[in-house]
Design a protein around this motif. Structure first.
Motif, PDB file in Angstrom:
ATOM      1  N   LEU A   1     -58.464 -28.219 -25.849  1.00  8.86           N
ATOM      2  CA  LEU A   1     -58.451 -29.692 -26.086  1.00  8.86           C
ATOM      3  C   LEU A   1     -57.387 -30.294 -25.251  1.00  8.86           C
ATOM      4  N   HIS A   2     -57.438 -31.234 -25.130  1.00 13.30           N
ATOM      5  CA  HIS A   2     -56.501 -32.430 -23.875  1.00 13.30           C
ATOM      6  C   HIS A   2     -55.547 -33.648 -24.329  1.00 13.30           C
ATOM      7  N   GLY A   3     -55.306 -33.003 -26.103  1.00 14.52           N
ATOM      8  CA  GLY A   3     -53.796 -33.543 -26.354  1.00 14.52           C
ATOM      9  C   GLY A   3     -54.128 -33.454 -28.137  1.00 14.52           C
ATOM     10  N   SER A   4     -52.947 -34.039 -28.571  1.00 12.71           N
ATOM     11  CA  SER A   4     -52.392 -33.950 -30.101  1.00 12.71           C
ATOM     12  C   SER A   4     -52.951 -32.422 -30.777  1.00 12.71           C
ATOM     13  N   ILE A   5     -52.702 -31.756 -29.663  1.00 16.67           N
ATOM     14  CA  ILE A   5     -52.954 -29.849 -30.072  1.00 16.67           C
ATOM     15  C   ILE A   5     -52.535 -29.265 -31.710  1.00 16.67           C
ATOM     16  N   GLU A   6     -51.537 -29.840 -32.102  1.00 20.73           N
ATOM     17  CA  GLU A   6     -50.998 -29.744 -33.294  1.00 20.73           C
ATOM     18  C   GLU A   6     -52.038 -30.041 -34.561  1.00 20.73           C
ATOM     19  N   LEU A   7     -53.175 -30.609 -33.735  1.00 22.41           N
ATOM     20  CA  LEU A   7     -53.550 -30.728 -34.957  1.00 22.41           C
ATOM     21  C   LEU A   7     -54.685 -29.482 -35.396  1.00 22.41           C
ATOM     22  N   ALA A   8     -54.834 -28.608 -34.162  1.00 17.63           N
ATOM     23  CA  ALA A   8     -56.305 -28.287 -34.402  1.00 17.63           C
ATOM     24  C   ALA A   8     -55.743 -26.703 -35.790  1.00 17.63           C
ATOM     25  N   PRO A   9     -54.125 -26.467 -35.790  1.00 14.57           N
ATOM     26  CA  PRO A   9     -53.896 -25.618 -36.318  1.00 14.57           C
ATOM     27  C   PRO A   9     -54.022 -25.877 -37.959  1.00 14.57           C
ATOM     28  N   ALA A  10     -53.687 -27.119 -38.038  1.00 14.00           N
ATOM     29  CA  ALA A  10     -53.730 -27.964 -38.993  1.00 14.00           C
ATOM     30  C   ALA A  10     -54.994 -28.587 -40.347  1.00 14.00           C
ATOM     31  N   LEU A  11     -56.426 -27.773 -39.518  1.00 15.49           N
ATOM     32  CA  LEU A  11     -57.161 -28.936 -39.805  1.00 15.49           C
ATOM     33  C   LEU A  11     -57.871 -27.307 -39.901  1.00 15.49           C
TER      34      LEU A  11
ATOM     35  N   MET B   1     -58.995 -25.445 -37.497  1.00 21.81           N
ATOM     36  CA  MET B   1     -59.651 -25.078 -36.503  1.00 21.81           C
ATOM     37  C   MET B   1     -59.169 -24.176 -35.618  1.00 21.81           C
ATOM     38  N   ALA B   2     -57.855 -23.720 -35.594  1.00 21.70           N
ATOM     39  CA  ALA B   2     -57.561 -22.891 -34.890  1.00 21.70           C
ATOM     40  C   ALA B   2     -56.146 -21.724 -35.755  1.00 21.70           C
ATOM     41  N   HIS B   3     -55.837 -20.943 -34.875  1.00 22.26           N
ATOM     42  CA  HIS B   3     -54.647 -19.538 -36.353  1.00 22.26           C
ATOM     43  C   HIS B   3     -53.459 -20.056 -35.333  1.00 22.26           C
ATOM     44  N   CYS B   4     -53.608 -20.591 -33.929  1.00 20.83           N
ATOM     45  CA  CYS B   4     -52.451 -21.367 -33.415  1.00 20.83           C
ATOM     46  C   CYS B   4     -52.286 -21.930 -32.442  1.00 20.83           C
ATOM     47  N   ILE B   5     -51.548 -22.392 -31.386  1.00 23.17           N
ATOM     48  CA  ILE B   5     -51.690 -23.335 -30.164  1.00 23.17           C
ATOM     49  C   ILE B   5     -50.746 -22.979 -28.824  1.00 23.17           C
ATOM     50  N   LEU B   6     -51.242 -22.893 -27.978  1.00 24.41           N
ATOM     51  CA  LEU B   6     -50.014 -22.929 -26.518  1.00 24.41           C
ATOM     52  C   LEU B   6     -50.506 -23.933 -25.777  1.00 24.41           C
ATOM     53  N   ASP B   7     -48.801 -24.147 -25.971  1.00 24.96           N
ATOM     54  CA  ASP B   7     -48.613 -25.927 -25.717  1.00 24.96           C
ATOM     55  C   ASP B   7     -46.903 -26.374 -24.964  1.00 24.96           C
ATOM     56  N   ILE B   8     -46.835 -26.846 -24.718  1.00 22.88           N
ATOM     57  CA  ILE B   8     -45.838 -28.010 -24.507  1.00 22.88           C
ATOM     58  C   ILE B   8     -44.090 -28.149 -25.324  1.00 22.88           C
ATOM     59  N   VAL B   9     -43.776 -27.789 -25.544  1.00 21.94           N
ATOM     60  CA  VAL B   9     -42.679 -28.134 -26.388  1.00 21.94           C
ATOM     61  C   VAL B   9     -41.000 -28.171 -25.012  1.00 21.94           C
ATOM     62  N   GLN B  10     -40.404 -29.181 -26.082  1.00 22.87           N
ATOM     63  CA  GLN B  10     -38.950 -29.472 -25.945  1.00 22.87           C
ATOM     64  C   GLN B  10     -38.205 -29.717 -26.545  1.00 22.87           C
ATOM     65  N   THR B  11     -38.576 -30.845 -27.430  1.00 20.98           N
ATOM     66  CA  THR B  11     -37.483 -30.819 -29.134  1.00 20.98           C
ATOM     67  C   THR B  11     -37.960 -30.275 -30.326  1.00 20.98           C
ATOM     68  N   GLY B  12     -39.222 -30.308 -29.916  1.00 23.46           N
ATOM     69  CA  GLY B  12     -39.685 -29.269 -31.232  1.00 23.46           C
ATOM     70  C   GLY B  12     -39.718 -29.917 -32.486  1.00 23.46           C
ATOM     71  N   THR B  13     -39.654 -31.875 -32.203  1.00 20.55           N
ATOM     72  CA  THR B  13     -39.935 -32.478 -32.985  1.00 20.55           C
ATOM     73  C   THR B  13     -41.106 -32.948 -33.704  1.00 20.55           C
ATOM     74  N   THR B  14     -42.127 -32.199 -32.736  1.00 19.99           N
ATOM     75  CA  THR B  14     -43.896 -32.436 -32.886  1.00 19.99           C
ATOM     76  C   THR B  14     -44.266 -31.016 -33.475  1.00 19.99           C
ATOM     77  N   LEU B  15     -43.081 -29.988 -33.116  1.00 18.26           N
ATOM     78  CA  LEU B  15     -43.802 -28.772 -33.843  1.00 18.26           C
ATOM     79  C   LEU B  15     -43.534 -28.860 -35.414  1.00 18.26           C
ATOM     80  N   GLN B  16     -42.200 -29.363 -35.598  1.00 18.03           N
ATOM     81  CA  GLN B  16     -41.966 -29.121 -37.197  1.00 18.03           C
ATOM     82  C   GLN B  16     -42.408 -30.388 -37.669  1.00 18.03           C
ATOM     83  N   ALA B  17     -42.612 -31.533 -37.199  1.00 19.67           N
ATOM     84  CA  ALA B  17     -43.113 -32.380 -38.046  1.00 19.67           C
ATOM     85  C   ALA B  17     -44.916 -31.939 -37.977  1.00 19.67           C
ATOM     86  N   ASN B  18     -45.694 -30.642 -37.854  1.00 20.47           N
ATOM     87  CA  ASN B  18     -46.966 -29.525 -38.458  1.00 20.47           C
ATOM     88  C   ASN B  18     -46.421 -29.116 -38.362  1.00 20.47           C
ATOM     89  N   LYS B  19     -45.535 -28.959 -39.224  1.00 20.86           N
ATOM     90  CA  LYS B  19     -44.981 -27.489 -39.951  1.00 20.86           C
ATOM     91  C   LYS B  19     -45.524 -25.857 -39.413  1.00 20.86           C
TER      92      LYS B  19
END
Ligand SMILES: Nc1ncnc2c1ncn2[C@@H]1O[C@H](COP(=O)(O)OP(=O)(O)OP(=O)(O)O)[C@@H](O)[C@H]1O
Ligand SMILES: O=P(O)(O)OC[C@H]1O[C@H](OP(=O)(O)OP(=O)(O)O)[C@H](O)[C@@H]1O
Length: 216
Positions: free
Chosen positions: A140-150, A152-170
């Motif tokens: 994917l090219h962005g908004s990677i966290e969508l894939a497990p939420a929908l 489409m994927a079991h998990c993601i490999l992505d950048i984390v800095q503050t962890g806010t995006t991960l937390q917001a998407n459980k």
């Protein structure tokens, strides 16, 4: 004239601050607006999309660049890493729902055929191959966290800095893959042609953080 390629986007300010630390002129750069090439005294700056920065160096258009090592690894372009600036820090991780934690702490064979969404398909391939595991990589090219939420994927490999995006998407961090920071890079050719100027910049970065990486 020394030409530096700098990444636009979220790391641009950090990159300009680093130029300041190296004693480079940045007054024009700071008011670049929509200009993509900025010239100040004996320096020329090329402002490029982060993923394209390594290409400008390998084509010899830029002598040097500041770029995240995530972009470098994903590009597979062979450049000389002159220094780790230790700025623009974040991490590449595998993240997913809490329920997957147990399989990530068990035998790697349990990870076989997981679907992994990522904007870093090469890094994901190298990482899971190093574990001896075959996975399905969904590029994917962005908004990677969508894939497990929908689903489409079991998990993601992505950048984390503050962890806010991960937390917001459980999602939670399941494994750390690599630490990321801005690196000063050059091509092999420009390293030998421009070594006196580069070495001076390296000395200045070294003084900022008390260490200079050896270049062989
Ligand atoms: N959450 C983050 N925190 C810190 N640095 C990050 C983060 N996400 C990406 N980076 C760094 O920033 C660079 C990418 O920046 P950015 O996300 O602005 O570029 P981009 O992917 O081109 O942006 P866009 O989303 O506009 O396509 C990478 O080199 C990476 O090291
Ligand atoms: O841990 P955090 O501080 O929340 O940062 C992590 C987020 O930042 C990056 O996305 P970016 O903002 O570049 O957007 P993108 O999804 O469009 O790639 C990354 O892909 C995560 O989604």
């Amino acid at each position: 004239m020394l030409t530096l390629a700098l990444p636009t986007g979220r790391v641009m300010k950090e990159a300009i601050d680093l130029c300041d630390n190296m004693g480079l002129p940045t007054a024009e750069l700071r008011k670049a607006g929509r200009r993509l090439v900025v010239q100040e005294n004996n320096y020329r700056y090329i402002l490029a999309k982060p993923t394209d920065v390594p290409l400008y160096v390998s084509y010899g258009v830029a002598d040097l660049a500041l770029v995240g090592n995530d972009v470098l690894q994903e590009s597979a372009i062979d450049l000389v890493e002159l220094a780790d600036t230790e700025r623009g820090k974040c991490r590449i991780v595998v993240a997913g729902p809490e329920e997957l934690r147990s399989i990530f702490t068990g035998h790697p064979s349990e990870l076989m055929w997981l679907k992994i969404a990522t904007k870093y398909p090469r890094i994901a391939d190298i990482y899971f191959s190093s574990l001896g595991v075959q996975v399905e990589i969904i590029h994917l090219h962005g908004s990677i966290e969508l894939a497990p939420a929908l689903g489409m994927a079991h998990c993601i490999l992505d950048i984390v800095q503050t962890g806010t995006t991960l937390q917001a998407n459980k999602l939670v961090v399941l494994q750390e893959v690599a630490k990321v920071s801005l690196r000063l890079v050059a091509s092999r050719q420009s390293t030998s042609l421009r070594w006196p100027q580069m070495s001076e910049l390296l000395q200045r970065i070294g003084r900022q953080k008390g260490v200079v990486k050896d270049v062989h």
